[in-house]
Design an enzyme around this catalytic site. Structure first.
Site, PDB file in Angstrom:
ATOM      1  N   CYS A 276       0.841  -1.214   0.000  1.00  0.00           N
ATOM      2  CA  CYS A 276       0.000   0.000   0.000  1.00  0.00           C
ATOM      3  C   CYS A 276       0.868   1.253   0.000  1.00  0.00           C
ATOM      4  O   CYS A 276       0.918   2.009  -0.953  1.00  0.00           O
ATOM      5  CB  CYS A 276      -0.892   0.026   1.232  1.00  0.00           C
ATOM      6  SG  CYS A 276      -1.915  -1.404   1.421  1.00  0.00           S
TER       7      CYS A 276
HETATM    8  N1  SAJ Z   1       6.656   2.154   8.605  1.00  0.00           N
HETATM    9  C1  SAJ Z   1       7.713   2.879   9.117  1.00  0.00           C
HETATM   10  N2  SAJ Z   1       7.473   3.784  10.098  1.00  0.00           N
HETATM   11  C2  SAJ Z   1       6.213   3.997  10.590  1.00  0.00           C
HETATM   12  C3  SAJ Z   1       5.137   3.247  10.054  1.00  0.00           C
HETATM   13  C4  SAJ Z   1       5.384   2.333   9.069  1.00  0.00           C
HETATM   14  O1  SAJ Z   1       8.857   2.711   8.697  1.00  0.00           O
HETATM   15  O2  SAJ Z   1       6.053   4.821  11.490  1.00  0.00           O
HETATM   16  C5  SAJ Z   1       6.902   1.203   7.531  1.00  0.00           C
HETATM   17  C6  SAJ Z   1       6.541  -0.206   7.903  1.00  0.00           C
HETATM   18  O3  SAJ Z   1       7.644  -0.865   8.488  1.00  0.00           O
HETATM   19  C7  SAJ Z   1       6.174  -0.820   6.561  1.00  0.00           C
HETATM   20  C8  SAJ Z   1       5.607   0.356   5.786  1.00  0.00           C
HETATM   21  O4  SAJ Z   1       6.059   1.537   6.449  1.00  0.00           O
HETATM   22  O5  SAJ Z   1       7.334  -1.296   5.920  1.00  0.00           O
HETATM   23  C9  SAJ Z   1       4.085   0.354   5.740  1.00  0.00           C
HETATM   24  O6  SAJ Z   1       3.664   0.223   7.062  1.00  0.00           O
HETATM   25  P1  SAJ Z   1       2.102   0.491   7.499  1.00  0.00           P
HETATM   26  O7  SAJ Z   1       2.077   0.489   8.977  1.00  0.00           O
HETATM   27  O8  SAJ Z   1       1.583   1.674   6.803  1.00  0.00           O
HETATM   28  O9  SAJ Z   1       1.382  -0.847   7.049  1.00  0.00           O
HETATM   29  P2  SAJ Z   1       0.534  -1.205   5.767  1.00  0.00           P
HETATM   30  O10 SAJ Z   1       1.312  -1.091   4.508  1.00  0.00           O
HETATM   31  O11 SAJ Z   1      -0.070  -2.522   6.088  1.00  0.00           O
HETATM   32  O12 SAJ Z   1      -0.567  -0.074   5.721  1.00  0.00           O
HETATM   33  C10 SAJ Z   1      -1.907  -0.407   5.962  1.00  0.00           C
HETATM   34  C11 SAJ Z   1      -2.677   0.605   5.181  1.00  0.00           C
HETATM   35  N3  SAJ Z   1      -4.054   0.224   5.078  1.00  0.00           N
HETATM   36  C12 SAJ Z   1      -4.678   0.449   3.906  1.00  0.00           C
HETATM   37  O13 SAJ Z   1      -4.126   0.922   2.924  1.00  0.00           O
HETATM   38  C13 SAJ Z   1      -6.106   0.096   3.856  1.00  0.00           C
HETATM   39  C14 SAJ Z   1      -2.581   1.963   5.860  1.00  0.00           C
HETATM   40  O14 SAJ Z   1      -3.534   2.861   5.293  1.00  0.00           O
HETATM   41  C15 SAJ Z   1      -2.885   1.852   7.320  1.00  0.00           C
HETATM   42  O15 SAJ Z   1      -2.796   3.148   7.926  1.00  0.00           O
HETATM   43  C16 SAJ Z   1      -1.853   0.947   7.939  1.00  0.00           C
HETATM   44  O16 SAJ Z   1      -2.104  -0.368   7.371  1.00  0.00           O
HETATM   45  C17 SAJ Z   1      -1.979   0.908   9.452  1.00  0.00           C
HETATM   46  O17 SAJ Z   1      -2.362   1.955  10.015  1.00  0.00           O
HETATM   47  O18 SAJ Z   1      -1.609  -0.113  10.030  1.00  0.00           O
END
Ligand code: SAJ
Length: 441
Positions: A276
């Site tokens: 995403c």
């Molecule tokens: N990450 C960081 N630092 C952070 C947060 C994330 O480096 O502070 C990295 C994670 O390690 C990962 C990537 O970013 O590699 C994405 O992480 P994510 O927490 O955004 O996880 P996703 O990709 O599963 O995002 C989903 C998304 N859901 C949808 O698109 C419907 C996102 O919109 C959500 O906000 C997110 O989950 C969530 O909040 O958990």
């Protein structure tokens, strides 16, 4: 009664028959939500294994229990097929297919186009179609509408059939916010389209937030994920800045996070993974290029996030150098390969880039991930198995490189046994303070 009124009544009485195109981590939970709401649901997927699993009453999605699938299939509320012709019997169809990027970084709409072509073969008056796949603003109107219009010459969208966009908001593994209770944004190609699609979704999902057009709904999802990507890019650059200034970035972020308003905590890391966050914003920047606008925030954040694997490897090289070791020939154990903690999904994980860079520099690389037993790099072609004995590998390594901070790891034991740890996620936390054998991002 008009076609619109007839359709709305079918959804309100839950006598409508609905189909979900694409039974992945979005489509299967959505199919279950509609079936549990009382609709007759037919899941359609080109992957026979998915179809056969559902027909056997088995789930292949961690967020959906097999018992749930079994109960719904046995009650006749849910069935699955690869035969698209069932669409002729459907009143509502949700499209939940992937929208990845091509190798060139451009949007790959091939899955949406394939679904639309199948739909065009079987579409009929009195149908409502909802696209859920994350995509650039305008996709529903520019890609789906003309193709479906051409399949029903003379019929008018918003009168004889209906088309809307409603972005998926599934966060795999999350238990608190699920498909049924996460507010659902929804916008139609016309006012009537939005009305009909909301009547459907509103009779299964707790909160539907209606917006005035498909474009608003498409853009809302991109704002949600672009917001995350840019803020992650911000803290990644902050990590680089703090290292230059000799300041502990983790302490800085924890301090800022004590502000109870006007701040949202993000943490730095080795890069951006998942299907995403690294991808959705690039759909917007691609679209804006077609209208000669440069989305500078997105491109800068993407540049910073994309460079983090290289930054991490450089920092590790310097840390080993400080200990009289060269990266070349050193045994480096990468801890965690999934794209984020506590998931079994390696898609776009920075672990791939980090491992590839380490190998190029001559490090002897191994990895461990409790959820991912084998890694294969599609592009570079290397592959390796997760080490069988974690603590033995920790003891053998010249450096343990924490890439994904899974909760199951016993960090105290790892700190006790490791010669040296480079921690990109602050997984070691307080254990790192004053410990010369641990360096954090
Ligand atoms: N990450 C960081 N630092 C952070 C947060 C994330 O480096 O502070 C990295 C994670 O390690 C990962 C990537 O970013 O590699 C994405 O992480 P994510 O927490 O955004 O996880 P996703 O990709 O599963 O995002 C989903 C998304 N859901 C949808 O698109 C419907 C996102 O919109 C959500 O906000 C997110 O989950 C969530 O909040 O958990």
């Amino acid at each position: 009664m008009s076609i619109k009124e007839t359709l709305i009544e079918k959804f309100q009485t839950r006598s409508a028959r609905v189909a979900i195109l694409g039974l992945g981590y979005v489509g299967l939970p959505l199919a279950v939500v509609f079936a549990e709401a009382g609709f007759s649901v037919t899941g359609i997927d080109t992957d026979h294994r998915k179809v056969e699993a559902i027909q056997r009453g088995e789930s292949y999605i961690p967020d959906v229990a097999s018992d749930t699938v079994r109960t719904l299939v046995h009650s006749g509320r849910l069935q699955a097929t690869s035969d698209f012709s069932v669409l002729r019997e459907m009143d509502g169809v949700s499209i939940c297919v992937p929208t990845p990027l091509r190798k060139t970084g451009d949007p790959d709409l091939s899955f949406i186009l394939a679904a639309t072509e199948e739909l065009a073969r079987h579409i009929h008056p009195g149908m409502v179609i909802v696209l859920e796949s994350t995509t650039y603003p305008g996709t529903t109107r520019e890609i789906l509408l003309p193709r479906l219009n051409a399949a029903m010459p003379g019929l008018v969208v918003g009168e004889n059939w209906f088309l809307a966009f409603s972005p998926e908001r599934v966060d795999p593994g999350r238990r608190d916010w699920t498909t049924v209770n996460t507010p659902k944004v929804l916008g139609g190609i016309t006012e009537a389209c939005g009305e009909v699609a909301s009547a459907w979704y509103g009779n299964a999902i707790q909160t539907v937030h209606r917006v005035s057009s498909a474009e608003v709904a498409e853009m809302a999802k991109l704002l949600e994920n672009t917001f995350r990507m840019i803020n992650i890019g911000l803290v990644n650059e902050l990590a680089i800045i703090c290292e230059r200034l000799g300041i502990d970035v983790w302490e800085v972020i924890d301090a800022a996070a004590t502000k109870p308003f006007g701040f949202m905590k993000f943490t730095p890391g080795p890069g951006l993974g998942g299907h995403c966050i690294p991808i959705d914003p690039l759909y917007l920047s691609w679209k804006m290029k077609t209208v000669n606008y440069k989305t500078r925030f997105i491109e800068l954040a993407d540049e910073i996030n994309t460079n983090m694997p290289r930054y991490v490897v450089t920092r590790l090289l310097e840390a080993l150098n400080d200990r009289g070791l060269t990266l070349k020939g050193s045994r480096v154990l990468v801890l965690g390969a999934a794209y984020k903690p506590d998931v079994d999904d390696p898609r776009e994980s920075p672990a791939f880039d980090v491992i590839g860079l380490l190998q190029k520099k001559g490090a002897l690389v191994s990895y461990h991930d409790p959820y991912i037993s084998h890694l294969r790099h599609e592009h570079d072609g290397w592959e390796m198995d997760s080490v069988p004995d974690l603590m033995e590998a920790v003891r053998q390594a010249d450096a343990v490189l924490i890439i994904t901070n899974h909760s199951v790891y016993d960090y105290e034991a790892i700190v006790r046994e490791a010669r040296f740890i480079f921690d990109t996620r602050n997984a070691t936390g307080r254990l790192a303070r004053g410990n010369p054998h641990i360096v954090r991002l």
